[in-house]
Write a protein that holds these residues in place. Structure first.
Motif, PDB file in Angstrom:
ATOM      1  N   SER A  43       1.002  -1.275   0.103  1.00 39.80           N
ATOM      2  CA  SER A  43      -0.004   0.065  -0.296  1.00 39.80           C
ATOM      3  C   SER A  43       0.985   1.211  -0.134  1.00 39.80           C
ATOM      4  O   SER A  43       1.865   1.320   0.641  1.00 39.80           O
ATOM      5  CB  SER A  43      -0.894   0.072   1.220  1.00 39.80           C
ATOM      6  N   THR A  48      -4.755   1.662  -1.668  1.00 33.24           N
ATOM      7  CA  THR A  48      -4.397   0.667  -1.113  1.00 33.24           C
ATOM      8  C   THR A  48      -4.379  -0.709  -2.186  1.00 33.24           C
ATOM      9  O   THR A  48      -4.958  -0.754  -3.116  1.00 33.24           O
ATOM     10  CB  THR A  48      -5.988   0.342  -0.292  1.00 33.24           C
ATOM     11  N   ARG A  50      -4.757  -4.288  -3.475  1.00 27.60           N
ATOM     12  CA  ARG A  50      -5.778  -5.375  -3.690  1.00 27.60           C
ATOM     13  C   ARG A  50      -5.488  -6.391  -4.304  1.00 27.60           C
ATOM     14  O   ARG A  50      -4.789  -6.286  -5.365  1.00 27.60           O
ATOM     15  CB  ARG A  50      -7.303  -4.559  -3.964  1.00 27.60           C
ATOM     16  N   ASP A  61      -7.643   5.397  -2.339  1.00 26.78           N
ATOM     17  CA  ASP A  61      -8.630   5.584  -1.327  1.00 26.78           C
ATOM     18  C   ASP A  61      -9.422   6.836  -1.460  1.00 26.78           C
ATOM     19  O   ASP A  61      -9.095   7.791  -1.850  1.00 26.78           O
ATOM     20  CB  ASP A  61      -7.662   5.977   0.082  1.00 26.78           C
TER      21      ASP A  61
END
Length: 62
Positions: A43, A48, A50, A61
């Motif tokens: 991150s 962020t 994933r 974000d």
């Protein structure tokens, strides 16, 4: 006449900057790192990591 031309130029400039910001903000940065879970992905600031289909993808974000 000159004022109208200046107004149109400024309007076009502001609209193009606005569209540029929208396009750049909506993109995502793919990372070619393999992963199994979301914890395997890094991150960064305002992003962020994933895990999607076995690869890390950075999502912004909100």
């Amino acid at each position: 006449m000159v004022e109208t031309r200046k107004f149109v130029y400024i309007l076009i400039l502001l609209i193009s900057i606005f569209l540029f910001i929208i396009i750049c903000d909506s993109t995502y940065i793919p990372i070619t790192r393999t992963c199994i879970t979301d914890k395997d992905c890094p991150s960064w600031k305002n992003y962020t990591g994933r895990c999607r289909k076995g690869f890390c993808i950075l999502n912004r974000d909100r």
